[in-house]
Design a protein around this motif. Structure first.
Motif, PDB file in Angstrom:
ATOM      1  N   PRO A   4       2.052  12.046  72.905  1.00 50.35           N
ATOM      2  CA  PRO A   4       1.134  12.647  71.923  1.00 50.35           C
ATOM      3  C   PRO A   4      -0.092  11.772  71.659  1.00 50.35           C
ATOM      4  CG  PRO A   4       3.401  12.864  71.173  1.00 50.35           C
ATOM      5  CD  PRO A   4       3.424  11.992  72.386  1.00 50.35           C
ATOM      6  N   LEU A   5       0.101  10.464  71.598  1.00 43.47           N
ATOM      7  CA  LEU A   5      -1.026   9.550  71.381  1.00 43.47           C
ATOM      8  C   LEU A   5      -1.976   9.573  72.575  1.00 43.47           C
ATOM      9  CD1 LEU A   5      -2.349   7.436  69.581  1.00 43.47           C
ATOM     10  CD2 LEU A   5      -0.940   5.714  70.711  1.00 43.47           C
ATOM     11  N   GLN A   6      -1.421   9.590  73.784  1.00 43.22           N
ATOM     12  CA  GLN A   6      -2.259   9.671  74.987  1.00 43.22           C
ATOM     13  C   GLN A   6      -3.062  10.976  74.980  1.00 43.22           C
ATOM     14  OE1 GLN A   6      -2.643   7.154  77.095  1.00 43.22           O
ATOM     15  NE2 GLN A   6      -1.069   5.938  76.100  1.00 43.22           N
ATOM     16  N   GLY A   7      -2.430  12.048  74.557  1.00 43.67           N
ATOM     17  CA  GLY A   7      -3.134  13.333  74.458  1.00 43.67           C
ATOM     18  C   GLY A   7      -4.265  13.294  73.449  1.00 43.67           C
ATOM     19  N   GLN A   8      -4.027  12.637  72.309  1.00 44.06           N
ATOM     20  CA  GLN A   8      -5.088  12.497  71.305  1.00 44.06           C
ATOM     21  C   GLN A   8      -6.255  11.687  71.857  1.00 44.06           C
ATOM     22  OE1 GLN A   8      -3.016  10.708  68.002  1.00 44.06           O
ATOM     23  NE2 GLN A   8      -2.631  12.687  67.027  1.00 44.06           N
ATOM     24  N   LEU A   9      -5.955  10.599  72.566  1.00 44.75           N
ATOM     25  CA  LEU A   9      -7.008   9.791  73.171  1.00 44.75           C
ATOM     26  C   LEU A   9      -7.843  10.616  74.149  1.00 44.75           C
ATOM     27  CD1 LEU A   9      -5.308   6.362  73.931  1.00 44.75           C
ATOM     28  CD2 LEU A   9      -7.493   6.669  72.780  1.00 44.75           C
ATOM     29  N   ILE A  10      -7.155  11.341  75.012  1.00 46.33           N
ATOM     30  CA  ILE A  10      -7.860  12.158  76.010  1.00 46.33           C
ATOM     31  C   ILE A  10      -8.682  13.244  75.325  1.00 46.33           C
ATOM     32  CG2 ILE A  10      -7.502  13.842  77.879  1.00 46.33           C
ATOM     33  CD1 ILE A  10      -5.197  11.965  78.822  1.00 46.33           C
ATOM     34  N   LEU A  11      -8.129  13.894  74.327  1.00 46.73           N
ATOM     35  CA  LEU A  11      -8.862  14.940  73.609  1.00 46.73           C
ATOM     36  C   LEU A  11     -10.089  14.361  72.899  1.00 46.73           C
ATOM     37  CD1 LEU A  11      -8.983  17.895  72.692  1.00 46.73           C
ATOM     38  CD2 LEU A  11      -7.530  17.261  70.768  1.00 46.73           C
ATOM     39  N   ALA A  12      -9.918  13.225  72.221  1.00 46.36           N
ATOM     40  CA  ALA A  12     -11.027  12.612  71.491  1.00 46.36           C
ATOM     41  C   ALA A  12     -12.160  12.234  72.443  1.00 46.36           C
ATOM     42  CB  ALA A  12     -10.540  11.371  70.736  1.00 46.36           C
ATOM     43  N   ILE A  69     -11.137   0.846  73.559  1.00 42.86           N
ATOM     44  CA  ILE A  69     -10.409   1.574  72.504  1.00 42.86           C
ATOM     45  C   ILE A  69      -9.158   2.220  73.096  1.00 42.86           C
ATOM     46  CG2 ILE A  69     -10.527   3.512  70.895  1.00 42.86           C
ATOM     47  CD1 ILE A  69     -13.591   2.748  70.628  1.00 42.86           C
ATOM     48  N   GLY A  70      -9.295   2.816  74.284  1.00 42.59           N
ATOM     49  CA  GLY A  70      -8.131   3.398  74.945  1.00 42.59           C
ATOM     50  C   GLY A  70      -7.045   2.376  75.192  1.00 42.59           C
ATOM     51  N   TYR A  71      -7.444   1.179  75.641  1.00 45.52           N
ATOM     52  CA  TYR A  71      -6.473   0.117  75.888  1.00 45.52           C
ATOM     53  C   TYR A  71      -5.827  -0.348  74.585  1.00 45.52           C
ATOM     54  CZ  TYR A  71      -4.368  -4.192  77.504  1.00 45.52           C
ATOM     55  OH  TYR A  71      -3.467  -5.171  77.794  1.00 45.52           O
ATOM     56  N   ARG A  72      -6.636  -0.525  73.570  1.00 46.28           N
ATOM     57  CA  ARG A  72      -6.111  -1.000  72.281  1.00 46.28           C
ATOM     58  C   ARG A  72      -5.134  -0.004  71.664  1.00 46.28           C
ATOM     59  NH1 ARG A  72      -9.592  -3.130  67.115  1.00 46.28           N
ATOM     60  NH2 ARG A  72      -7.946  -2.805  65.600  1.00 46.28           N
ATOM     61  N   VAL A  73      -5.437   1.266  71.801  1.00 49.09           N
ATOM     62  CA  VAL A  73      -4.604   2.301  71.178  1.00 49.09           C
ATOM     63  C   VAL A  73      -3.419   2.685  72.060  1.00 49.09           C
ATOM     64  CG1 VAL A  73      -4.602   4.701  70.362  1.00 49.09           C
ATOM     65  CG2 VAL A  73      -6.516   3.204  69.800  1.00 49.09           C
ATOM     66  N   GLY A  74      -3.650   2.802  73.381  1.00 51.24           N
ATOM     67  CA  GLY A  74      -2.607   3.337  74.249  1.00 51.24           C
ATOM     68  C   GLY A  74      -2.290   2.530  75.479  1.00 51.24           C
ATOM     69  N   GLY A  75      -2.665   1.242  75.493  1.00 47.63           N
ATOM     70  CA  GLY A  75      -2.355   0.402  76.646  1.00 47.63           C
ATOM     71  C   GLY A  75      -3.180   0.793  77.864  1.00 47.63           C
ATOM     72  N   MET A  76      -2.696   0.398  79.038  1.00 47.13           N
ATOM     73  CA  MET A  76      -3.439   0.660  80.267  1.00 47.13           C
ATOM     74  C   MET A  76      -3.596   2.160  80.531  1.00 47.13           C
ATOM     75  SD  MET A  76      -5.275  -0.613  82.537  1.00 47.13           S
ATOM     76  CE  MET A  76      -4.981  -2.355  82.425  1.00 47.13           C
ATOM     77  N   GLY A  78      -3.798   4.449  78.262  1.00 47.91           N
ATOM     78  CA  GLY A  78      -4.818   4.893  77.310  1.00 47.91           C
ATOM     79  C   GLY A  78      -6.214   4.534  77.782  1.00 47.91           C
ATOM     80  N   CYS A  79      -6.354   3.352  78.364  1.00 42.56           N
ATOM     81  CA  CYS A  79      -7.642   2.913  78.901  1.00 42.56           C
ATOM     82  C   CYS A  79      -8.106   3.859  80.009  1.00 42.56           C
ATOM     83  CB  CYS A  79      -7.524   1.491  79.426  1.00 42.56           C
ATOM     84  SG  CYS A  79      -8.975   0.880  80.287  1.00 42.56           S
ATOM     85  N   ILE A  80      -7.245   4.102  80.967  1.00 41.25           N
ATOM     86  CA  ILE A  80      -7.597   4.969  82.094  1.00 41.25           C
ATOM     87  C   ILE A  80      -7.879   6.385  81.614  1.00 41.25           C
ATOM     88  CG2 ILE A  80      -6.688   6.018  84.209  1.00 41.25           C
ATOM     89  CD1 ILE A  80      -5.154   3.309  84.623  1.00 41.25           C
ATOM     90  N   GLY A  81      -7.022   6.904  80.738  1.00 37.44           N
ATOM     91  CA  GLY A  81      -7.209   8.258  80.224  1.00 37.44           C
ATOM     92  C   GLY A  81      -8.507   8.413  79.455  1.00 37.44           C
ATOM     93  N   ALA A  82      -8.826   7.444  78.596  1.00 41.86           N
ATOM     94  CA  ALA A  82     -10.050   7.528  77.784  1.00 41.86           C
ATOM     95  C   ALA A  82     -11.298   7.446  78.651  1.00 41.86           C
ATOM     96  CB  ALA A  82     -10.050   6.437  76.718  1.00 41.86           C
ATOM     97  N   VAL A  83     -11.293   6.536  79.632  1.00 40.98           N
ATOM     98  CA  VAL A  83     -12.467   6.401  80.500  1.00 40.98           C
ATOM     99  C   VAL A  83     -12.665   7.668  81.329  1.00 40.98           C
ATOM    100  CG1 VAL A  83     -13.436   5.147  82.470  1.00 40.98           C
ATOM    101  CG2 VAL A  83     -12.458   3.889  80.547  1.00 40.98           C
ATOM    102  N   LEU A  84     -11.582   8.198  81.897  1.00 41.97           N
ATOM    103  CA  LEU A  84     -11.707   9.442  82.666  1.00 41.97           C
ATOM    104  C   LEU A  84     -12.138  10.594  81.769  1.00 41.97           C
ATOM    105  CD1 LEU A  84      -8.635   9.241  85.074  1.00 41.97           C
ATOM    106  CD2 LEU A  84     -11.062   8.980  85.653  1.00 41.97           C
ATOM    107  N   ALA A  85     -11.603  10.648  80.556  1.00 39.95           N
ATOM    108  CA  ALA A  85     -11.936  11.743  79.639  1.00 39.95           C
ATOM    109  C   ALA A  85     -13.401  11.713  79.211  1.00 39.95           C
ATOM    110  CB  ALA A  85     -11.028  11.695  78.408  1.00 39.95           C
TER     111      ALA A  85
END
Length: 186
Positions: A4-12, A69-76, A78-85
């Motif tokens: 769910p947190l990874q999904g929030q990161l990607i959505l944001a 921010i992705g890394y801080r919130v969701g680890g590696m 989260g980092c990859i997901g946020a950058v791609l998103a």
């Protein structure tokens, strides 16, 4: 992995990537709205620190902020997901819309649409500036904030010094500044 947190990161960061008209600087208020206001992943102070450090490093600010921010919130992940998103919507939209723009660039509605976005981005940047003014004034005081702003503007616009160098110099000065002595009362 917290899905769910990874999904929030990607959505944001997808929202930021889709709505960040005007490039990196115009995305900063959107990142702030998502990260500080909506999801409360960071405090105002933490966000200001990330923005300051991000501005000292080369590359687009939006991807640097998304990565950290992705890394801080969701680890590696989260980092990859946020950058791609934050990047993929822009890349896809750029390819699709640039084709349409080139085909219809002489149409009045295309010119009106691109000019209509400018005032919205201006208001978003003004709001972010006001928030940073309030934070700086409360931590440094109004006079020091104005002096630093005027000197920084003079260096950037008068002498052409890169903002990253100014921020880096201020960070070094802050690190080298001696700690204030604590008074002890008995």
């Amino acid at each position: 992995m917290n899905l769910p947190l990874q999904g929030q990161l990607i959505l944001a960061f997808t929202r930021i990537g889709l709505l960040g008209f005007g490039g990196g600087p115009s995305m900063i208020p959107l990142v702030h709205a998502e990260v500080v206001k909506r999801y409360e992943w960071m405090s105002e102070d933490d966000f200001s620190d990330v923005l300051a450090i991000g501005n000292t490093l080369p590359g687009p600010i939006a991807t640097k902020m998304a990565g950290y921010i992705g890394y801080r919130v969701g680890g590696m992940a989260g980092c990859i997901g946020a950058v791609l998103a934050v990047t993929l919507p822009c890349i896809i939209a750029m390819i699709a819309l640039l084709g349409l723009f080139m085909r219809y660039r002489d149409e009045r509605w295309i010119n009106g649409m691109s000019q209509g976005v400018i005032p919205v981005v201006m208001v978003m940047m003004a709001r972010l500036t006001w928030d940073f003014w309030a934070k700086a004034r409360s931590s440094l005081g109004a006079i020091a904030t104005v002096v630093l702003a005027v000197v920084s503007a003079g260096l950037m616009y008068g002498l052409g010094v890169h903002p990253g160098l100014i921020i880096g110099a201020l960070l070094i000065a802050a690190l080298l500044r001696p700690e204030p002595k604590q008074s002890t009362r008995s």
